[in-house]
Enzyme design. Structure first.
Site, short mmCIF file in Angstrom:
data_model
loop_
_atom_site.label_atom_id
_atom_site.label_comp_id
_atom_site.label_asym_id
_atom_site.label_seq_id
_atom_site.Cartn_x
_atom_site.Cartn_y
_atom_site.Cartn_z
CE LYS A 1 94.12 10.33 19.22
NZ LYS A 1 93.78 10.78 17.86
CD GLU B 1 76.61 4.80 20.95
OE1 GLU B 1 76.32 4.12 19.95
OE2 GLU B 1 76.02 4.68 22.05
CB VAL C 1 89.74 1.64 18.00
CG1 VAL C 1 90.29 2.53 19.11
CG2 VAL C 1 90.68 1.64 16.81
N GLY C 2 87.33 0.22 19.60
CA GLY C 2 86.40 0.23 20.73
C GLY C 2 86.60 -0.97 21.66
N GLY D 1 83.94 5.52 17.45
CA GLY D 1 84.88 5.13 16.41
C GLY D 1 84.62 3.71 15.98
CB SER D 2 86.67 1.38 14.07
OG SER D 2 87.84 1.36 14.86
CD GLU E 1 81.08 1.19 10.08
OE1 GLU E 1 82.16 1.02 10.65
OE2 GLU E 1 80.21 1.99 10.48
P1 NAP Z 1 88.81 4.78 14.63
O1 NAP Z 1 89.89 4.43 13.72
O2 NAP Z 1 88.33 3.76 15.60
O3 NAP Z 1 89.31 6.07 15.43
C1 NAP Z 1 88.50 6.71 16.39
C2 NAP Z 1 89.39 7.43 17.38
O4 NAP Z 1 90.14 6.48 18.16
C3 NAP Z 1 90.43 8.35 16.74
O5 NAP Z 1 90.57 9.49 17.53
C4 NAP Z 1 91.67 7.49 16.78
O6 NAP Z 1 92.86 8.23 16.72
C5 NAP Z 1 91.51 6.81 18.12
N1 NAP Z 1 92.30 5.59 18.27
C6 NAP Z 1 92.85 4.81 17.30
N2 NAP Z 1 93.50 3.76 17.87
C7 NAP Z 1 93.37 3.89 19.21
C8 NAP Z 1 93.80 3.12 20.33
N3 NAP Z 1 94.50 2.01 20.17
N4 NAP Z 1 93.47 3.55 21.57
C9 NAP Z 1 92.74 4.67 21.73
N5 NAP Z 1 92.30 5.43 20.71
C10 NAP Z 1 92.60 5.05 19.47
O7 NAP Z 1 87.52 5.30 13.87
P2 NAP Z 1 87.46 6.38 12.68
O8 NAP Z 1 88.03 5.74 11.47
O9 NAP Z 1 88.00 7.68 13.15
O10 NAP Z 1 85.88 6.57 12.52
C11 NAP Z 1 85.07 5.73 11.79
C12 NAP Z 1 84.31 4.77 12.68
O11 NAP Z 1 83.56 5.49 13.65
C13 NAP Z 1 83.29 3.93 11.93
O12 NAP Z 1 83.33 2.61 12.38
C14 NAP Z 1 81.97 4.57 12.32
O13 NAP Z 1 80.86 3.71 12.23
C15 NAP Z 1 82.24 4.98 13.71
N6 NAP Z 1 81.29 6.02 14.13
C16 NAP Z 1 80.31 5.68 15.02
C17 NAP Z 1 79.39 6.62 15.43
C18 NAP Z 1 78.33 6.27 16.42
O14 NAP Z 1 77.87 7.15 17.10
N7 NAP Z 1 77.92 5.02 16.53
C19 NAP Z 1 79.47 7.93 14.95
C20 NAP Z 1 80.47 8.23 14.04
C21 NAP Z 1 81.38 7.26 13.65
P3 NAP Z 1 93.67 8.40 15.33
O15 NAP Z 1 92.83 9.22 14.45
O16 NAP Z 1 94.90 9.11 15.74
O17 NAP Z 1 93.90 7.02 14.80
#
Ligand code: NAP
Ligand code: MG
Length: 488
Positions: free
Chosen positions: A180, A255, A237-238, A233-234, A390
Site C-alpha cells: 500500500k 522507520e 502513523v507509525g 512514514g511519520s 520534524e
Molecule cells: P505518513 O503520512 O505516515 O504516510 C506513510 C504511509 O502510511 C502512507 O502510505 C500512508 O497512506 C499510510 N497511512 C496513513 N495513515 C495510516 C493509517 N492510519 N494506517 C496505516 N497506514 C496509514 O508519512 P508520509 O507523509 O508519507 O512520509 C513522510 C514521513 O516518512 C516523514 O516523517 C519521514 O521522516 C518518514 N520517512 C522515514 C524514512 C526512514 O527510513 N526512517 C524514510 C522516508 C520517510 P496515505 O498516503 O494514503 O495517507
C-alpha cells in the site's frame, strides 16, 4: 496483454491482474510544480478490495516458499532489468508526481535497480549456519524461513527506492507481499509494480492496492492473515501501526522521522561542510528522513560558516524539477507546503531569526506550484519547536556550541536518532562523536543524507523500532530462524 492503466487511470494489481476498485472510485494525483497538471488517477480502494489482495498473497505463500531461494532470486534479476529499461519514464513520473528534480529521480530509480540486483544475488547466498552440538552424533543447524504474508506501507518521498528495499528482500526470502504506497506518489508506485508484473512472478506473490491510509492501510495491518508489517512514514502513523501489530503479536518494523544534526567543529574544512549541509538540508526540498535540519557550529567559526552557508544557499535555483538547471523542486504537496509555511512562522514567533529564505514563491513561473525558497534560521535554542519537530522541508536551523561536548549534547537533545554528521579534521573529535551520538547512521565529513544499499539502515530512539533495513540486515526482519537438531 493487460495493462496497469486505462487512459490515465491506474489500477490495483491483485493475483496477477490489473483491476479497478469495486466502487470504481479514484483519487487524483497532481504535479506539485503545477497543480493544474494531473499525473494520473489511482484507485480509491475499499476494504473488500484489500481483502482480495490479502487473500491472494495468502493463497500463494506456500508455492512461493517452495519455489526456492535461487529461483526467486532469478525472478528479481528480471525485475531489475525491466526497471532499468523503464528508468527514464519512471523517473520522469516521479518528478512530475512528487517534485524532486529529474537527476535525483533518475538516481533513485537506478538505486532501485541496484537494490533488486543485490537481493537477487541473495538467492544464491546462505540461509543458515551449522552449530556444533554437544552431542557428537548429532547435526545442529539453523535455517531461515519466511514469515508469510508481509504488508508493506510506504511514504511518498522515495516512491521507488523504499517500496523496492522492502519488497525485494521480502520476496527473495520467500514472503508474499501486499503493498500500500503513499497516495501522493501512487502512480510512480504503480509503474514500479508493473516491472514486477512484467517479470512473470507467480500469481498472488506481489499485490498492490492504493487508497486511503486510514482505511485500507489500517485494514491491512489489522488483517488476521497478515504475518508481518514493514512501515516507513511519520511517527504519528507509525505509533498506530505498532499498537495494532503488537496487539496481534505479528512482527513489525517501523522507520520514521528524524531531526538530523550536523556538527561543524572549529577545525573543519568549511567549504566541504557548507556544501554538505546544503545538499543534506535542501536536496529533495528537505524531504528526506535523513535530511539535515540542525547545524550545530562551534562558536569560534560560527560567523564564517554562516556567511558561507548563506552565500552558497543564495545560488540555489528553485523551480520545476523537470527543467534543466533547477536544483530544488517544489514541496511534494499542498499539505507539505502548508506545513513548511507554518513552521517558518512558528520559528519566527518563538524568537529564532530567519537569516535567509523561507518565502513562499507564488508569482510568475511559481504561481501554480508549491514552491518555497530554502530557509536558514539562527538564534535557535534546542528546546524550540523548530529544533524539536520534524519539518520535512527545506529549513535549516543554526545553533551555536562552545565546544564539542556541548555540541554532542545539543545534537542528542531530541526524541529522534536517525542520522548525524560531523565535520572535523581531528581524530579524537570524530571518535568522541561516534561514541556519543544517538543515531543509527553516522557520517564523518559527509552529509547526513547518504545511504548505501548494502549497509544496514535505520534509526535509534523515536526514529525506528530498532530493526534495520537493507543489506544483509533485512534478512533479520523478513525471516524467522528455525533451529534444527538431527540425531544420527
Ligand atoms: P505518513 O503520512 O505516515 O504516510 C506513510 C504511509 O502510511 C502512507 O502510505 C500512508 O497512506 C499510510 N497511512 C496513513 N495513515 C495510516 C493509517 N492510519 N494506517 C496505516 N497506514 C496509514 O508519512 P508520509 O507523509 O508519507 O512520509 C513522510 C514521513 O516518512 C516523514 O516523517 C519521514 O521522516 C518518514 N520517512 C522515514 C524514512 C526512514 O527510513 N526512517 C524514510 C522516508 C520517510 P496515505 O498516503 O494514503 O495517507
Ligand atoms: Mg502529487
Amino acid at each position: 496483454m493487460q495493462t496497469a492503466f486505462k487512459g490515465n487511470i491506474y489500477k490495483n494489481f491483485i493475483n496477477n491482474k490489473w483491476v479497478e476498485s469495486e466502487t470504481q472510485e479514484t483519487i487524483k494525483s497532481i504535479n506539485p510544480a503545477n497543480k493544474d497538471q494531473i499525473v494520473g488517477y489511482v484507485q480509491y480502494s475499499t476494504k473488500e478490495d484489500l481483502e482480495k489482495a490479502v487473500q491472494a498473497a495468502h493463497k500463494s505463500k506456500r508455492s512461493w516458499r517452495k519455489l526456492g531461494q535461487a529461483a526467486r532470486g532469478q525472478l528479481l534479476f528480471k525485475v531489475a532489468n525491466i526497471l532499468e529499461e523503464n528508468l527514464d519514464d519512471i523517473a520522469e513520473t516521479m518528478t512530475r508526481e512528487m517534485g524532486k528534480t529529474l537527476p535525483e529521480a533518475k538516481g533513485e530509480t537506478a538505486r532501485g535497480v541496484a537494490i533488486l540486483r543485490y537481493y537477487a544475488g541473495e538467492g544464491m547466498r546462505k540461509d543458515g549456519d551449522v552449530i556444533p552440538s554437544s552431542d557428537k552424533d548429532a547435526l545442529m543447524f539453523t535455517k531461515r524461513t519466511p514469515l508469510g504474508v508481509v504488508g508493506v506501507i510506504t511514504p511518498w518521498n522515495f516512491p521507488v527506492a523504499i517500496p523496492i528495499w522492502k519488497i525485494a528482500p521480502a520476496l527473495v526470502y520467500g514472503n508474499t507481499v501486499v503493498l500500500k504506497p503513499a497516495t501522493e506518489a501512487a502512480v510512480t508506485a504503480a509503474k514500479v509494480v508493473e516491472c514486477f508484473a512484467k517479470a512473470g512472478l507467480p500469481e498472488g506473490v506481489v499485490n498492490f492496492i492504493t487508497g486511503s491510509g486510514s482505511v485500507i492501510g489500517q485494514a491491512l495491518i489489522a488483517h488476521p492473515l497478515l504475518n508481518a508489517i514493514t512501515f516507513t512514514g511519520s511517527e504519528t502513523v507509525g505509533e498506530g501501526v505498532a499498537k495494532s501489530a503488537a496487539a496481534r503479536g505479528i512482527k513489525f518494523q517501523l522507520e520514521m522521522g528524524g531531526k538530523n544534526p550536523v556538527i561543524v567543529t572549529k577545525d573543519a574544512d568549511l567549504d566541504v561542510a557548507v556544501e554538505a549541509v546544503i545538499s543534506g538540508g535542501f536536496r529533495s526540498t528537505g524531504q528526506k528522513c535523513t535530511a539535515t535540519s540542525r547545524v550545530i557550529v562551534e562558536s569560534e567559526i560560527y560567523d564564517a560558516f554562516k556567511e558561507k552557508l548563506v552565500q552558497e544557499t543564495k545560488k540555489i535555483t528553485v523551480g520545476d524539477g523537470l527543467e534543466d538547471g533547477i536544483w530544488m523542486g517544489p514541496c511534494a504537496s499542498e499539505s507539505q507546503f502548508n506545513t513548511v509555511k507554518k513552521y517558518i512562522e512558528v520559528g519566527k514567533n518563538e524568537g529564532a531569526s530567519l537569516v535567509y529564505g523561507g518565502e513562499p514563491l507564488t508569482s510568475g513561473q511559481f504561481e501554480k506550484g508549491f514552491f518555497v525558497s530554502p530557509a536558514i534560521f539562527e538564534n535557535v535554542k534546542t528546546d524550540m519547536i523548530i529544533a524539536q519537530e520534524e519539518i520535512f522541508g527545506p529549513v535549516i536551523s543554526l545553533l551555536k556550541a562552545v565546544d564539542l561536548e556541548e555540541a554532542i549534547e545539543m545534537a542528542n537533545h531530541t526524541k529522534y536518532g536517525l542520522s548525524a554528521s560531523i565535520f572535523t579534521s581531528n581524530i579524537s573529535s570524530l571518535l568522541e562523536f561516534i561514541d556519543g551520538i544517538d543515531a543509527g547512521l553516522i557520517r564523518v565529513n559527509a552529509e547526513s543524507a547518504g545511504v548505501e544499499l548494502q549497509a544496514p539502515f535505520g534509526g535509534m530512539k523515536a526514529s525506528s523500532t530498532g530493526s534495520r533495513e537493507q543489506g544483509e540486515a533485512a534478512k533479520e526482519f523478513f525471516t524467522a530462524v528455525k533451529t534444527v537438531f538431527i540425531k544420527g
